[in-house]
Design an enzyme around this catalytic site. Structure first.
Site, short mmCIF file in Angstrom:
data_model
loop_
_atom_site.label_atom_id
_atom_site.label_comp_id
_atom_site.label_asym_id
_atom_site.label_seq_id
_atom_site.Cartn_x
_atom_site.Cartn_y
_atom_site.Cartn_z
N ARG A 92 -17.25 2.81 -6.40
CA ARG A 92 -15.80 2.59 -6.51
C ARG A 92 -15.07 3.75 -5.84
NH1 ARG A 92 -11.99 -1.31 -7.41
NH2 ARG A 92 -10.47 -0.78 -9.01
N THR A 365 -11.17 -9.36 -2.42
CA THR A 365 -12.48 -8.87 -2.92
C THR A 365 -13.53 -9.90 -2.50
OG1 THR A 365 -11.45 -7.73 -4.78
CG2 THR A 365 -13.77 -8.20 -5.04
N THR A 383 -14.82 -4.53 -2.67
CA THR A 383 -13.40 -4.78 -2.44
C THR A 383 -12.72 -3.71 -1.59
OG1 THR A 383 -11.33 -5.37 -3.56
CG2 THR A 383 -12.58 -3.59 -4.54
N ASN A 385 -9.35 -4.10 -2.23
CA ASN A 385 -8.22 -4.48 -3.07
C ASN A 385 -7.45 -5.64 -2.44
OD1 ASN A 385 -6.75 -4.54 -5.39
ND2 ASN A 385 -5.28 -2.99 -4.73
N ASP A 407 -4.75 -0.06 -8.17
CA ASP A 407 -5.43 -0.52 -9.38
C ASP A 407 -5.25 0.47 -10.53
OD1 ASP A 407 -6.26 -3.00 -8.63
OD2 ASP A 407 -8.33 -2.45 -8.21
N SER A 436 -11.22 -1.48 -12.62
CA SER A 436 -11.51 -2.67 -11.81
C SER A 436 -11.78 -3.87 -12.72
CB SER A 436 -12.74 -2.39 -10.96
OG SER A 436 -13.16 -3.55 -10.29
N GLY A 456 -11.12 -12.30 -7.10
CA GLY A 456 -10.03 -13.00 -7.79
C GLY A 456 -9.23 -12.12 -8.72
N1 GLY Z 1 -9.25 -4.36 -6.66
C1 GLY Z 1 -9.66 -5.37 -7.53
C2 GLY Z 1 -10.56 -4.89 -8.60
O1 GLY Z 1 -11.27 -3.92 -8.42
O2 GLY Z 1 -10.57 -5.46 -9.67
#
Ligand code: GLY
Length: 555
Positions: A92, A365, A383, A385, A407, A436, A456
């Site tokens: 991440r 994503t 992702t 984002n 986020d 996330s 999603g």
């Molecule tokens: N950016 C979408 C997620 O990480 O949930």
């Protein structure tokens, strides 16, 4: 045929699962046919599922920059067949050291949405390259360079514009046009190119080649790091070489829960997905969902969703910075308490639950699922984002950066681009990872093993829940991925439903229980799943029909 089936059944029931039991075939399902093929190419060259996952991730980073890429990050959930070892590789993004809690606030205290989502200030330090190198070094059979080779070739030779890419490029066109490198990479004379037009990304091919030669160090400490930091700072960003060098992959113990005799292995914080899935399944466990009418079943599922999403808003954040009460939220006692508060015949208004409200986030994503012939598994959700991330591309790199900083909650209780709110647990802090919803998941039973996930935004978690319940109903991956979807996320207090999720009579029955039902025109998600039936030996896979480019191949 029948004899083989009985022999398999005998083996499983009499001996348990033998150590040398293997699927014998590999399955990959991803959001793009070139990525699925890249994975199979690497398997054919002697790679395992982990090498294939690197190839699929890197190929998606070329052909699906709408959704993921080396300017972003993700979670790779791994299952190693030989010893059952499981881990979530957390790649991440991480906030730069100069990030501050109020960095997106205007002088009047309102959130500057543009700053939080577009351009270099919106980007966290990317994690994907570090994660791919980590997976190659620790779990792969092939050198990183071999697994990156298909992506390098695709970037150089190009890929034809497909429908989903075309649509999403249209949504982002104005923002992309602002940044010369991104404009040149994706637009044709400033316009969205037609379907079939071939997009080549030679700069991205060079970056991937440099990583293939020099490893992740060139990206985080070497010439590419310098190029990225210089490019970001030239346009007002705050990245430093120290931020790049400080980026680390974290191996996290996955969230585990049991439901109807199956073990679920799923995403740990900083994803909220696994905790929410465990909480919802624990609430639902005693109810015979498959014997209920659609409105009754939907009502109970929605009440579980409502409660899990409330807890997501309040308690979830980066576990390295905030204490996430995982044990409590995923405990059966906690679920018993929540279930006791559910009226089986009437909706609980969200405002009647203690806590704070939570609307929704992005549709972008990507997810892919892999199982190899030996039974190694990868469930990965990646992702940048929003569509094309922050739409900003450092000249000479060929990839957009993420806008994952959005986020975080830019201000307590203030919605982000998609109405998502958060509180202290997800406030911006230097080097912290934003919360996330990505929920890569593996379902393990003596009879079947399923792998699934989807993009999603905040709806990821409810889509994965519906996919799990469909698996439990004995359905195939083609069915999980195509299933009409519904969603509830506490606030706004309504069920959103795809057009064919309910009949008008079912909508009326839900409304009679006090639910507000919003039947939407559009559909959401892009789920890709694979299944190994240990009883029959069959390996199958499914790609969401909502996208034109996805592909599931068993070989
Ligand atoms: N950016 C979408 C997620 O990480 O949930």
């Amino acid at each position: 045929m029948m004899r083989t089936l009985w022999l398999s059944l005998l083996l499983v029931f009499a001996l348990g699962v033998s150590a040398d039991e293997r699927p014998g075939k590999a399955a990959i399902a991803s959001a793009h046919y070139l990525a699925t093929e890249a994975g199979h190419e690497v398997l054919a060259a002697g790679g395992n599922a982990f090498d294939a996952a690197i190839a699929v991730s890197a190929a998606l980073a070329v052909v699906e920059q709408t959704s993921s890429g080396i300017g972003g990050g993700g979670f790779w959930l791994l299952h190693r067949a030989e010893d059952g070892f499981e881990v979530m590789v957390d790649g991440r993004e991480q906030a730069p050291a100069a990030a501050t809690r109020d960095m997106y606030l205007n002088a009047d205290g309102t959130v500057n949405r543009e700053l939080a989502t577009t351009g270099p200030l919106a980007a966290g330090i990317p994690g994907e390259i570090a994660a791919l190198a980590h997976i190659a070094d620790n779990y792969g059979r092939l050198p990183l360079a071999d697994s990156l080779a298909p992506a390098i070739r695709i970037a150089r030779e190009g890929f034809p514009v497909y429908e989903k890419f075309h649509t999403m490029l249209g949504w982002s066109q104005q923002h992309i046009a602002r940044w010369p490198a991104a404009r040149e990479a994706f637009l044709l004379d400033g316009e969205v190119p037609p379907l079939g037009h071939v997009i080549k990304l030679p700069d991205l091919a060079r970056v991937l080649e440099r990583v293939a030669e020099g490893g992740a160090e060139v990206f985080y400490e070497g010439e590419i790091a310098q190029q990225l930091v210089d490019g970001v700072r030239a346009e007002g960003g705050i990245w430093t070489m120290e931020d790049m060098a400080a980026y680390t992959v974290v191996e996290r113990e996955p969230i585990r829960t049991r439901y109807q005799g199956y073990e679920l292995v799923t995403a740990a914080p900083p994803s909220s997905g696994g905790v929410a899935i465990a909480e919802m399944l624990n609430i639902l466990d005693p109810w015979p969902l498959d014997s209920l009418s659609t409105p009754q079943r939907t009502h109970l599922i929605v009440e579980a969703m409502r409660r899990a999403y409330r807890d997501r808003a309040i308690y979830l954040g980066d576990p390295d910075f905030t204490e996430v009460p995982v044990a409590r939220l995923t405990s059966r006692f906690y679920a018993d308490g929540l279930r006791a508060g559910i009226n089986p015949r009437a909706a609980t208004p969200s405002m009647m639950l203690p806590g704070n409200d939570l609307p929704w986030e992005s549709d972008d994503t990507t997810h892919f699922s892999v199982i190899d012939a030996d039974g190694n598994i990868v469930s990965a959700t990646l992702t940048v984002n929003l569509s094309f991330g922050n739409r900003f591309m450092v000249p000479g790199t060929g990839f957009v950066l993420n806008n994952e900083m959005d986020d975080f909650s830019a201000k307590e209780g203030e919605p982000n681009a998609f109405g998502l709110i958060g509180f202290k647990a997800n406030a911006i802090e230097p080097r912290k990872r934003p919360l996330s919803s990505m929920t890569p998941t593996i379902i393990k039973g003596d009879d079947r093993i399923g792998v699934l996930g989807t993009p999603g935004g905040s709806r990821i978690i409810t889509m994965v829940l519906l996919g799990i319940l469909d698996f439990m109903d004995g359905q195939q991956p083609e069915h999980w991925v195509a299933l009409p979807r519904f969603h509830h996320q506490y606030v706004p207090d309504r069920i959103s439903a795809e057009p064919d999720a309910f009949t008008p009579e079912e909508v009326a029955a839900l409304e009679a229980m006090g639910h507000t039902v919003e039947v939407r025109k559009g559909r959401w998600g892009n789920m890709h799943g694979v299944l190994w039936n240990r009883l029959t030996g069959e390996v199958s896979a499914g790609s969401d029909p909502r996208s034109d480019a996805g592909r599931a191949i068993v070989r």
